[in-house]
Write a protein that holds these residues in place. Structure first.
Motif, PDB file in Angstrom:
ATOM      1  N   GLY A  73     -14.095  -6.192   2.996  1.00  0.00           N
ATOM      2  CA  GLY A  73     -14.686  -5.276   3.911  1.00  0.00           C
ATOM      3  C   GLY A  73     -13.883  -5.219   5.146  1.00  0.00           C
ATOM      4  N   THR A  74     -13.403  -4.118   5.597  1.00  0.00           N
ATOM      5  CA  THR A  74     -12.744  -4.072   6.986  1.00  0.00           C
ATOM      6  C   THR A  74     -13.117  -2.489   7.655  1.00  0.00           C
ATOM      7  N   GLU A  75     -12.755  -2.802   9.044  1.00  0.00           N
ATOM      8  CA  GLU A  75     -12.803  -1.430   9.626  1.00  0.00           C
ATOM      9  C   GLU A  75     -11.452  -1.302  10.391  1.00  0.00           C
ATOM     10  N   ARG A  76     -10.543  -2.059  10.043  1.00  0.00           N
ATOM     11  CA  ARG A  76      -9.281  -1.817  10.758  1.00  0.00           C
ATOM     12  C   ARG A  76      -8.124  -1.123   9.647  1.00  0.00           C
ATOM     13  N   LEU A  77      -7.625  -0.008  10.273  1.00  0.00           N
ATOM     14  CA  LEU A  77      -6.527   0.714   9.652  1.00  0.00           C
ATOM     15  C   LEU A  77      -5.401  -0.244   9.247  1.00  0.00           C
ATOM     16  N   SER A  78      -5.003  -1.286   9.695  1.00  0.00           N
ATOM     17  CA  SER A  78      -4.028  -2.251   9.261  1.00  0.00           C
ATOM     18  C   SER A  78      -4.244  -2.615   7.878  1.00  0.00           C
ATOM     19  N   ASP A  79      -5.555  -2.842   7.769  1.00  0.00           N
ATOM     20  CA  ASP A  79      -5.710  -3.520   6.246  1.00  0.00           C
ATOM     21  C   ASP A  79      -5.604  -2.377   5.261  1.00  0.00           C
ATOM     22  N   ALA A  80      -5.664  -1.111   5.491  1.00  0.00           N
ATOM     23  CA  ALA A  80      -5.835  -0.196   4.573  1.00  0.00           C
ATOM     24  C   ALA A  80      -4.485   0.288   4.305  1.00  0.00           C
ATOM     25  N   VAL A  81      -3.399  -0.157   5.268  1.00  0.00           N
ATOM     26  CA  VAL A  81      -2.006   0.350   5.034  1.00  0.00           C
ATOM     27  C   VAL A  81      -1.038  -0.820   4.755  1.00  0.00           C
ATOM     28  N   LYS A  82      -1.753  -1.825   4.081  1.00  0.00           N
ATOM     29  CA  LYS A  82      -0.803  -3.007   3.650  1.00  0.00           C
ATOM     30  C   LYS A  82      -0.451  -2.534   2.276  1.00  0.00           C
ATOM     31  N   PRO A  83       0.488  -3.406   1.940  1.00  0.00           N
ATOM     32  CA  PRO A  83       1.028  -2.875   0.379  1.00  0.00           C
ATOM     33  C   PRO A  83      -0.198  -3.113  -0.725  1.00  0.00           C
ATOM     34  N   GLY A  84      -0.502  -2.079  -1.411  1.00  0.00           N
ATOM     35  CA  GLY A  84      -1.657  -2.168  -2.380  1.00  0.00           C
ATOM     36  C   GLY A  84      -1.502  -1.791  -3.804  1.00  0.00           C
ATOM     37  N   ALA A  85      -0.250  -2.384  -4.275  1.00  0.00           N
ATOM     38  CA  ALA A  85       0.113  -2.328  -5.649  1.00  0.00           C
ATOM     39  C   ALA A  85      -0.768  -3.480  -6.362  1.00  0.00           C
ATOM     40  N   GLY A  86      -1.324  -2.941  -7.537  1.00  0.00           N
ATOM     41  CA  GLY A  86      -2.179  -3.649  -8.205  1.00  0.00           C
ATOM     42  C   GLY A  86      -3.431  -4.205  -7.651  1.00  0.00           C
ATOM     43  N   LYS A  87      -3.781  -3.227  -6.736  1.00  0.00           N
ATOM     44  CA  LYS A  87      -5.041  -3.490  -6.084  1.00  0.00           C
ATOM     45  C   LYS A  87      -5.960  -2.045  -5.659  1.00  0.00           C
ATOM     46  N   ALA A  88      -7.453  -2.039  -5.485  1.00  0.00           N
ATOM     47  CA  ALA A  88      -7.914  -0.904  -5.260  1.00  0.00           C
ATOM     48  C   ALA A  88      -8.503  -0.793  -3.922  1.00  0.00           C
ATOM     49  N   LEU A  89      -8.433   0.455  -3.338  1.00  0.00           N
ATOM     50  CA  LEU A  89      -8.758   0.823  -1.968  1.00  0.00           C
ATOM     51  C   LEU A  89      -9.908   1.865  -1.875  1.00  0.00           C
ATOM     52  N   LEU A  90     -11.234   1.485  -1.235  1.00  0.00           N
ATOM     53  CA  LEU A  90     -12.260   2.209  -1.178  1.00  0.00           C
ATOM     54  C   LEU A  90     -12.287   2.825   0.116  1.00  0.00           C
ATOM     55  N   ILE A  91     -12.217   4.081   0.424  1.00  0.00           N
ATOM     56  CA  ILE A  91     -12.463   4.623   1.923  1.00  0.00           C
ATOM     57  C   ILE A  91     -13.842   5.601   2.091  1.00  0.00           C
ATOM     58  N   GLY A  92     -14.424   4.684   2.851  1.00  0.00           N
ATOM     59  CA  GLY A  92     -16.025   5.306   3.023  1.00  0.00           C
ATOM     60  C   GLY A  92     -16.172   6.422   3.819  1.00  0.00           C
ATOM     61  N   PRO A  93     -17.059   7.009   3.978  1.00  0.00           N
ATOM     62  CA  PRO A  93     -17.299   8.215   4.552  1.00  0.00           C
ATOM     63  C   PRO A  93     -17.710   8.269   6.177  1.00  0.00           C
ATOM     64  N   SER A  94     -17.190   7.116   6.621  1.00  0.00           N
ATOM     65  CA  SER A  94     -17.863   6.849   8.230  1.00  0.00           C
ATOM     66  C   SER A  94     -16.896   7.175   9.124  1.00  0.00           C
ATOM     67  N   GLY A  95     -15.584   7.659   8.993  1.00  0.00           N
ATOM     68  CA  GLY A  95     -14.554   8.281  10.065  1.00  0.00           C
ATOM     69  C   GLY A  95     -14.033   9.052   9.582  1.00  0.00           C
ATOM     70  N   GLN A  96     -12.948   9.628  10.537  1.00  0.00           N
ATOM     71  CA  GLN A  96     -11.946  10.433  10.068  1.00  0.00           C
ATOM     72  C   GLN A  96     -10.602  10.040  11.037  1.00  0.00           C
ATOM     73  N   LEU A  97      -9.497   9.990  10.330  1.00  0.00           N
ATOM     74  CA  LEU A  97      -8.244   9.735  10.832  1.00  0.00           C
ATOM     75  C   LEU A  97      -7.304  11.178  10.964  1.00  0.00           C
ATOM     76  N   LEU A 219     -15.546   1.176  -9.520  1.00  0.00           N
ATOM     77  CA  LEU A 219     -14.908   0.407  -8.494  1.00  0.00           C
ATOM     78  C   LEU A 219     -14.324  -0.952  -8.975  1.00  0.00           C
ATOM     79  N   GLY A 220     -14.805  -1.496 -10.128  1.00  0.00           N
ATOM     80  CA  GLY A 220     -14.256  -2.591 -10.589  1.00  0.00           C
ATOM     81  C   GLY A 220     -13.110  -2.837 -11.543  1.00  0.00           C
ATOM     82  N   THR A 221     -12.045  -1.720 -11.123  1.00  0.00           N
ATOM     83  CA  THR A 221     -11.060  -1.605 -12.181  1.00  0.00           C
ATOM     84  C   THR A 221     -10.074  -2.554 -11.681  1.00  0.00           C
ATOM     85  N   HIS A 222     -10.095  -3.206 -10.476  1.00  0.00           N
ATOM     86  CA  HIS A 222      -8.692  -4.311 -10.189  1.00  0.00           C
ATOM     87  C   HIS A 222      -9.769  -5.406  -9.662  1.00  0.00           C
ATOM     88  N   LYS A 223      -9.003  -6.515  -9.566  1.00  0.00           N
ATOM     89  CA  LYS A 223      -9.522  -7.834  -9.175  1.00  0.00           C
ATOM     90  C   LYS A 223      -9.639  -7.842  -7.648  1.00  0.00           C
TER      91      LYS A 223
END
Length: 382
Positions: A73-97, A219-223
């Protein structure tokens, strides 16, 4: 010439007395800050994987972890822009960029994107072709009506909320036949899921129908799953929620808790503590007779004959009540009658001695003292 004498402790003495409590308080506050920093949840608020409130998602996070998914779990944009190959990213409804930030997330190369109630700008960048249908479905049990494996396995699910129109080739589920609350786009290198509500996956409704199965399958498609809750807004207003950015940044939450704990420690330290009675040796032992004589002199100096007479009568009455078995709350007439019958004294004399008017001069006070003394002598020597 007069010399002033300081009253109270000096600065050096005060420091020696306070340095140990201050040191202990400082250590406690420091430990509390360290513990708060170590245990502070990385996310908070609605649909947070760390929240146990009704609108939180702690239950879903634990369910995913039990099935081998590492939830971050994170609220930092820096964690969402890291290389995500082979991973899943869930973006919640709590904000707007802004568009640039959404584009940075799109360029990170996430293998699976799960967009929960996304806004229009977010859809245009991360899920091209998906449009907000501007129609809301009521929350109720619905069949999937699609061939999406995750939805087919889950079966009937309690869903509702925002609906979307999908581009050709997309899989749509849980709708009214025209617009749907779940849309999946599979481009080969990336899977994008658009979900119109987060309520079905919250602690309050996860156990309803097949909600848990649908959440686990989607949501459980990747480790590795990064659970991102945007908190800051570049344009000042969230399109979906209509509110502005939080007044207090999440990074300073632990500071407020630490300060509150410090105030509590200081209050407990400075507060009055009632311990056992401490027996102290008196510098001077004053005998009872000297105390009585001193009080008598004070009465004489202030000419308080009424108080002196009241003290003499109260002492005499206490002894008479005890000697003759008279109740403490007996009426004066009953006391006088009892004493007159047992001592043979005149009732009028007894009443004047025990309940009469205060003496007008020292001679009258001395006479009252003599009368009471004689009466007490009869009690001691019947």
């Amino acid at each position: 010439m007069t010399t002033s004498v300081p009253v109270g402790r000096g600065a050096a003495e005060s420091w020696r007395a306070l340095r140990r409590p201050m040191l202990v308080t400082g250590i406690i506050v420091l430990v509390a800050i360290v513990v708060l920093i170590a245990t502070t949840a990385s996310t908070s608020g609605p649909f947070s994987p760390d929240s146990t409130e009704r609108d939180g998602a702690r239950a879903l996070s634990n369910l995913l972890k039990k099935h081998g998914v590492n939830v971050h779990g994170t609220e930092r944009l820096s964690d969402a822009v890291k290389p995500g190959a082979g991973k899943a990213l869930l973006i919640g409804p709590s904000g707007q960029l802004d568009r640039a930030d959404w584009q940075r997330i799109a360029d990170a190369g996430w293998s699976h994107l799960i967009l929960i109630r996304p806004g229009r700008v977010q859809l245009s960048v991360l899920a091209p072709g998906v449009r907000d249908a501007s129609q809301t479905l009521s929350l109720r049990s619905r069949e999937p009506d699609c061939d999406l494996a995750a939805a087919v396995k889950a079966g009937t699910v309690t869903v509702g909320g925002t609906t979307y129109s999908a581009p050709p080739g997309a899989i749509t589920c849980y709708g009214d036949g025209i617009n749907h609350t779940v849309v999946r786009i599979d481009s080969g290198s990336r899977t994008i899921d658009v979900i119109g509500t987060s309520r079905s996956f919250t602690n309050n409704q996860l156990a309803d129908d097949g909600n848990a199965a649908l959440a686990l399958n989607m949501l459980g498609t990747h480790k590795d799953l990064t659970w991102y809750l945007p908190q800051f807004e570049s344009d000042g207003v969230d399109e979906e929620r209509g509110d502005g950015p939080p007044l207090v940044p999440p990074d300073v939450r632990y500071i407020a808790w630490a300060l509150a704990f410090a105030v509590l420690v200081v209050a407990l330290w400075r507060g009055r503590r009632l311990g056992p009675v401490v027996v102290e040796r008196l510098p001077v032992i004053v005998h009872a007779a000297e105390t009585t004589e001193g009080r008598a002199r004070l009465y004489r100096r202030s000419r308080a004959r009424d108080r002196a007479a009241a003290a003499l009568r109260e002492s005499a009455l206490g002894k008479l009540h005890k000697a003759h078995g008279i109740p403490r709350r007996a009426e004066p007439s009953a006391v006088v009658a009892t004493l007159a019958a047992r001592t043979g004294w005149d009732p009028h004399t007894l009443y004047e001695a025990l309940y009469g008017m205060p003496p007008l001069d020292d001679a009258a006070l001395l006479n009252l003292s003599d009368v009471l003394d004689v009466l007490m002598q009869e009690v001691r020597n019947p």
